[in-house]
Each structure stands twice: as C-alpha cells, then as structure tokens.
Design a protein around this motif. Sequence first.
Motif, short mmCIF file in Angstrom:
data_model
loop_
_atom_site.label_atom_id
_atom_site.label_comp_id
_atom_site.label_asym_id
_atom_site.label_seq_id
_atom_site.Cartn_x
_atom_site.Cartn_y
_atom_site.Cartn_z
N GLY A 10 -0.25 21.37 41.05
CA GLY A 10 1.17 21.69 41.15
C GLY A 10 2.11 20.57 40.75
N ILE A 11 1.60 19.53 40.11
CA ILE A 11 2.45 18.44 39.64
C ILE A 11 3.21 18.91 38.41
CG2 ILE A 11 2.44 16.11 38.66
CD1 ILE A 11 0.03 15.52 40.47
N SER A 12 4.48 18.52 38.31
CA SER A 12 5.34 18.96 37.21
C SER A 12 5.94 17.78 36.48
CB SER A 12 6.50 19.81 37.76
OG SER A 12 6.03 20.90 38.49
N GLU A 13 6.39 18.04 35.26
CA GLU A 13 7.15 17.03 34.53
C GLU A 13 8.38 16.70 35.35
OE1 GLU A 13 8.08 18.47 30.63
OE2 GLU A 13 5.96 18.83 30.14
N GLY A 14 8.72 15.42 35.41
CA GLY A 14 9.88 14.98 36.19
C GLY A 14 9.52 14.47 37.57
N ASP A 15 8.30 14.76 38.02
CA ASP A 15 7.84 14.21 39.29
C ASP A 15 7.61 12.71 39.12
OD1 ASP A 15 7.84 16.74 40.40
OD2 ASP A 15 5.66 16.98 40.35
N ILE A 16 7.54 11.99 40.23
CA ILE A 16 7.25 10.57 40.20
C ILE A 16 5.95 10.35 40.97
CG2 ILE A 16 7.99 8.26 40.92
CD1 ILE A 16 10.89 9.25 40.55
N LEU A 17 4.98 9.75 40.30
CA LEU A 17 3.71 9.40 40.92
C LEU A 17 3.90 8.06 41.63
CD1 LEU A 17 0.65 9.80 41.37
CD2 LEU A 17 0.30 8.64 39.16
N ILE A 18 3.75 8.05 42.95
CA ILE A 18 3.97 6.84 43.75
C ILE A 18 2.68 6.08 43.99
CG2 ILE A 18 4.74 5.97 45.99
CD1 ILE A 18 6.70 8.31 46.09
N SER A 19 1.61 6.80 44.34
CA SER A 19 0.35 6.11 44.65
C SER A 19 -0.85 7.02 44.45
CB SER A 19 0.36 5.59 46.08
OG SER A 19 0.34 6.66 47.00
N LEU A 20 -2.01 6.38 44.31
CA LEU A 20 -3.30 7.07 44.26
C LEU A 20 -4.19 6.45 45.33
CD1 LEU A 20 -4.03 7.23 40.42
CD2 LEU A 20 -3.29 9.10 41.91
N ASP A 21 -4.71 7.27 46.21
CA ASP A 21 -5.55 6.81 47.31
C ASP A 21 -4.95 5.61 48.05
OD1 ASP A 21 -7.47 8.76 47.30
OD2 ASP A 21 -8.97 7.60 46.21
N GLY A 22 -3.64 5.67 48.28
CA GLY A 22 -2.95 4.65 49.05
C GLY A 22 -2.57 3.39 48.29
N ILE A 23 -2.86 3.34 46.99
CA ILE A 23 -2.53 2.16 46.19
C ILE A 23 -1.35 2.52 45.29
CG2 ILE A 23 -3.35 0.51 44.46
CD1 ILE A 23 -6.20 1.08 45.54
N GLY A 24 -0.24 1.79 45.45
CA GLY A 24 0.96 2.05 44.68
C GLY A 24 0.77 1.77 43.20
N VAL A 25 1.43 2.58 42.38
CA VAL A 25 1.40 2.39 40.93
C VAL A 25 2.83 2.34 40.41
CG1 VAL A 25 -0.89 3.36 40.49
CG2 VAL A 25 1.07 4.87 40.58
N TYR A 61 6.66 12.18 44.35
CA TYR A 61 8.05 12.28 44.80
C TYR A 61 8.75 13.33 43.94
CZ TYR A 61 12.90 10.80 45.68
OH TYR A 61 14.23 10.75 46.03
N ARG A 62 9.40 14.29 44.62
CA ARG A 62 10.13 15.36 43.92
C ARG A 62 11.29 15.80 44.80
NH1 ARG A 62 6.71 20.50 43.27
NH2 ARG A 62 5.65 19.27 41.67
N SER A 63 12.46 15.85 44.24
CA SER A 63 13.65 16.35 44.95
C SER A 63 13.85 15.69 46.31
CB SER A 63 13.58 17.88 45.11
OG SER A 63 13.48 18.50 43.86
N ASN A 64 13.80 14.37 46.33
CA ASN A 64 14.04 13.57 47.53
C ASN A 64 12.99 13.75 48.63
OD1 ASN A 64 16.43 12.43 46.49
ND2 ASN A 64 17.56 14.28 47.05
N LYS A 65 11.81 14.27 48.28
CA LYS A 65 10.74 14.43 49.24
C LYS A 65 9.43 13.92 48.65
CE LYS A 65 12.69 18.50 51.47
NZ LYS A 65 12.53 19.92 51.75
N GLN A 66 8.54 13.46 49.54
CA GLN A 66 7.21 13.03 49.11
C GLN A 66 6.20 14.09 49.47
OE1 GLN A 66 6.10 9.12 50.41
NE2 GLN A 66 7.93 8.17 49.58
N TYR A 67 5.26 14.30 48.57
CA TYR A 67 4.19 15.27 48.78
C TYR A 67 2.84 14.58 48.55
CZ TYR A 67 8.01 18.58 48.15
OH TYR A 67 9.20 19.27 48.28
N ILE A 68 1.85 14.99 49.31
CA ILE A 68 0.49 14.50 49.10
C ILE A 68 -0.31 15.63 48.46
CG2 ILE A 68 -1.63 13.67 50.19
CD1 ILE A 68 0.13 12.46 52.39
N VAL A 69 -0.94 15.34 47.33
CA VAL A 69 -1.74 16.33 46.64
C VAL A 69 -3.14 15.76 46.40
CG1 VAL A 69 0.20 17.48 45.52
CG2 VAL A 69 -0.94 15.62 44.35
N THR A 70 -4.12 16.63 46.37
CA THR A 70 -5.49 16.22 46.08
C THR A 70 -5.77 16.54 44.61
OG1 THR A 70 -6.19 16.65 48.35
CG2 THR A 70 -7.91 16.54 46.69
N LEU A 71 -6.26 15.54 43.91
CA LEU A 71 -6.57 15.68 42.49
C LEU A 71 -8.05 15.46 42.25
CD1 LEU A 71 -3.68 13.50 41.04
CD2 LEU A 71 -3.80 15.97 41.00
#
Length: 127
Positions: free
Chosen positions: A71-86, A110-120
């Motif tokens: 469910g990740i979309s263009e315009g989202d911001i990837l903050i971290s993977l497995d707890g490690i910031g990027v 990060y999307r629309s001022n909210k953070q979401y956790i997704v499994t990839l």
Amino acid sequence: SAGVEGLGFAIPSATVKDVVNQLIAQGYVSGRPSLGITCESISDLYHFYYRLPKGLYITEVTPGGSADQAGISEGDILISLDGIGVSSVDELKGLLYNYAPGDTLEAVIYRSNKQYIVTLTVGEANG
C-alpha cells in the motif's frame, strides 16, 4: 591538486564470469534485493519548511512490487526499515543489502502527517 596514482581494484574472474553469464542469459544479475521503489533524499530546506520527518521521498512505486502490495504510494516518505532510519539513497541501498529476496522487514512510512508501519517482503531486482 591532490591525486592518487597507481590505485587499482581487482574483481575475481569467477565473479566477472558469473555476472556476465547472468546478464547474457536473463538480462540482469539475480539475487539483488529490491523493495520496488524509487526514491530521493529530502533537502534540509524541505524538512524545515514543510515540517517533514527525515527520510526518503518515494518518487515511484513498481506496480506489483513489494511496496505496491503493502500500500505504499508515490509521495510517501520512507522513514526507517526494521528500526534503522534512512535519509539517503546510499543508506537505503547499504541497509537493503543485508537482506535477501524473500526476507520480510518492517518499514515506517509517513503520509498525510501520520506514520504507518507496513510489512514488506524483499523482492529481487531485475533491472
């Protein structure tokens, strides 16, 4: 001006042969991890002006890829993977090479001022 002379790098011939054979046979090198996204760093000015978190701006999501399925979309911001910031593409690539295709990891988006956790599920790059 400073320079370095006589500096060389060697790649084992067995590695070169394997890579060349894969390129000829399938057009890509197998086994390289991918999340199915293209992204870019966000400048400090944008972080400050738009009050964005540190992370990577996702510019493209591969249809049918792991990120698309999560469910990740263009315009989202990837903050971290497995707890490690990027916050740079190089950091993401370095971190991603610790995983193999088929491994799962948690990403914070990060999307629309909210953070979401997704499994990839890590996919295989074929380009």
